[in-house]
Design a protein around this motif. Structure first.
Motif, short mmCIF file in Angstrom:
data_model
loop_
_atom_site.label_atom_id
_atom_site.label_comp_id
_atom_site.label_asym_id
_atom_site.label_seq_id
_atom_site.Cartn_x
_atom_site.Cartn_y
_atom_site.Cartn_z
N TYR A 1 -31.94 32.90 9.12
CA TYR A 1 -31.76 34.09 8.29
C TYR A 1 -30.29 34.33 7.98
CZ TYR A 1 -31.47 38.98 6.91
OH TYR A 1 -31.19 40.15 6.24
N LEU B 1 -39.09 20.96 10.58
CA LEU B 1 -40.22 20.57 11.41
C LEU B 1 -41.03 19.47 10.74
CD1 LEU B 1 -41.44 24.03 12.77
CD2 LEU B 1 -40.24 22.24 14.04
N ASP C 1 -36.16 22.14 19.33
CA ASP C 1 -37.40 22.87 19.63
C ASP C 1 -37.20 24.35 19.86
OD1 ASP C 1 -38.96 20.55 19.42
OD2 ASP C 1 -38.52 19.98 21.48
N SER C 2 -35.95 24.76 20.07
CA SER C 2 -35.69 26.18 20.32
C SER C 2 -35.40 26.95 19.02
CB SER C 2 -34.51 26.34 21.28
OG SER C 2 -33.29 25.94 20.67
N LEU C 3 -35.31 26.26 17.89
CA LEU C 3 -35.01 26.92 16.63
C LEU C 3 -36.16 27.83 16.19
CD1 LEU C 3 -33.43 24.01 14.54
CD2 LEU C 3 -32.26 26.06 15.38
N SER C 4 -35.81 28.95 15.57
CA SER C 4 -36.82 29.87 15.04
C SER C 4 -36.47 30.19 13.59
CB SER C 4 -36.83 31.17 15.86
OG SER C 4 -35.61 31.90 15.66
N GLU C 5 -37.42 30.79 12.88
CA GLU C 5 -37.16 31.19 11.49
C GLU C 5 -36.00 32.17 11.42
OE1 GLU C 5 -40.71 32.65 9.72
OE2 GLU C 5 -41.65 30.67 9.57
N GLU C 6 -35.88 33.04 12.43
CA GLU C 6 -34.81 34.04 12.45
C GLU C 6 -33.44 33.38 12.53
OE1 GLU C 6 -37.56 34.19 14.32
OE2 GLU C 6 -38.54 35.83 13.22
N ASP C 7 -33.35 32.21 13.16
CA ASP C 7 -32.06 31.52 13.28
C ASP C 7 -31.49 31.17 11.91
OD1 ASP C 7 -31.93 31.56 16.07
OD2 ASP C 7 -33.12 29.73 16.24
N LEU D 1 -36.66 26.22 8.72
CA LEU D 1 -37.41 25.71 9.87
C LEU D 1 -38.58 24.85 9.43
CD1 LEU D 1 -37.70 25.63 12.92
CD2 LEU D 1 -39.15 27.67 12.76
#
Length: 235
Positions: A34, A222, A26-32, A218
């Motif tokens: 990149y 998801l 749940d802490s993943l972001s699109e920036e991760d 991401l």
């Protein structure tokens, strides 16, 4: 289609990929996800649903040759454990003239390997999938959509694409002004393809290594979790 030449390495690559940023799902972001394509920027995210393992490798279509060499080393190692490889590739060159024109009406160009090779920056090369295919172990499976399926999906959502006279007479290696609704294109090129990929992952019976563009990371995961909420970070 012209023969594709795999360029030699320009510097020594790291032997394998680094693990993706730490943290739970749940802490993943699109920036991760990149990656900038530089030597050492490659990463791999590991997931598990308690039955199967998934290694997601974010890709970029233009990169330092050493970036791709590190990805190839990772794929070779994981396939030796029996994993299947799911990879991204839309074969625009094999599509019909009508479908090429529909794609160009959507995007303005055909994003094939030759396009990326002709538009690389100094020191970078275009992604060539042959570098990652054929290693012993599981199967190599292109799970991406065809150009016809992409154009059909857009037209099902937005109506028929307008094929202009410029599109009809201009060579396919030349940009033409798209007639699509630019605000809606990513719903097909990103979101719809993410759903397809997530469904293919969910339906597979084997451990997987997945090579797909970083922009798909991401969203795909998801959607995968919406299909099976037991998927969790494993690294």
């Amino acid at each position: 289609m012209p023969a594709v030449i795999v360029p030699p390495l320009t510097r020594t690559p790291l032997p394998f990929l680094q693990a993706g940023p730490k943290g739970d799902f749940d802490s993943l972001s699109e920036e991760d996800f990149y990656v900038d394509g530089s030597n050492g920027s490659g990463k791999v995210f590991e997931f598990s649903n308690g039955k199967r393992a998934l290694h997601f490798v974010p890709m970029i279509h233009q990169a330092d040759p050493a970036f791709y060499s590190a990805v190839a080393s990772e794929v070779k190692s994981l396939k030796s454990e029996g994993m299947d490889l799911f990879y991204e590739f839309i074969d625009f060159d094999a599509s019909t003239l009508a479908d090429k024109r529909r794609i160009r009406a959507m995007l303005g160009f055909l994003p094939n390997p030759e396009f990326y090779a002709q538009n690389v920056s100094d020191g970078l090369v275009a992604q060539v999938n042959v570098m990652f295919l054929g290693f012993p172990g599981g199967d190599d499976i292109n799970v991406d959509a065809t150009p016809a399926e992409i154009a059909d999906a857009y037209e099902a959502m937005m109506g028929p694409l307008d094929i202009t006279e410029e599109n009809l007479i201009t060579p396919f290696d030349t940009f033409v002004l798209p007639t699509s609704d630019a605000s809606q294109v990513s719903r097909i090129t990103i979101d719809w393809r993410n759903e397809r990929l997530a469904k293919a992952i969910n339906e597979s019976k084997r451990d997987l290594v997945v090579l797909y563009g970083a922009a798909h990371g991401l969203g795909t995961l998801l959607y995968l979790r919406s299909l099976d909420e037991s998927w969790q970070r494993a690294n």
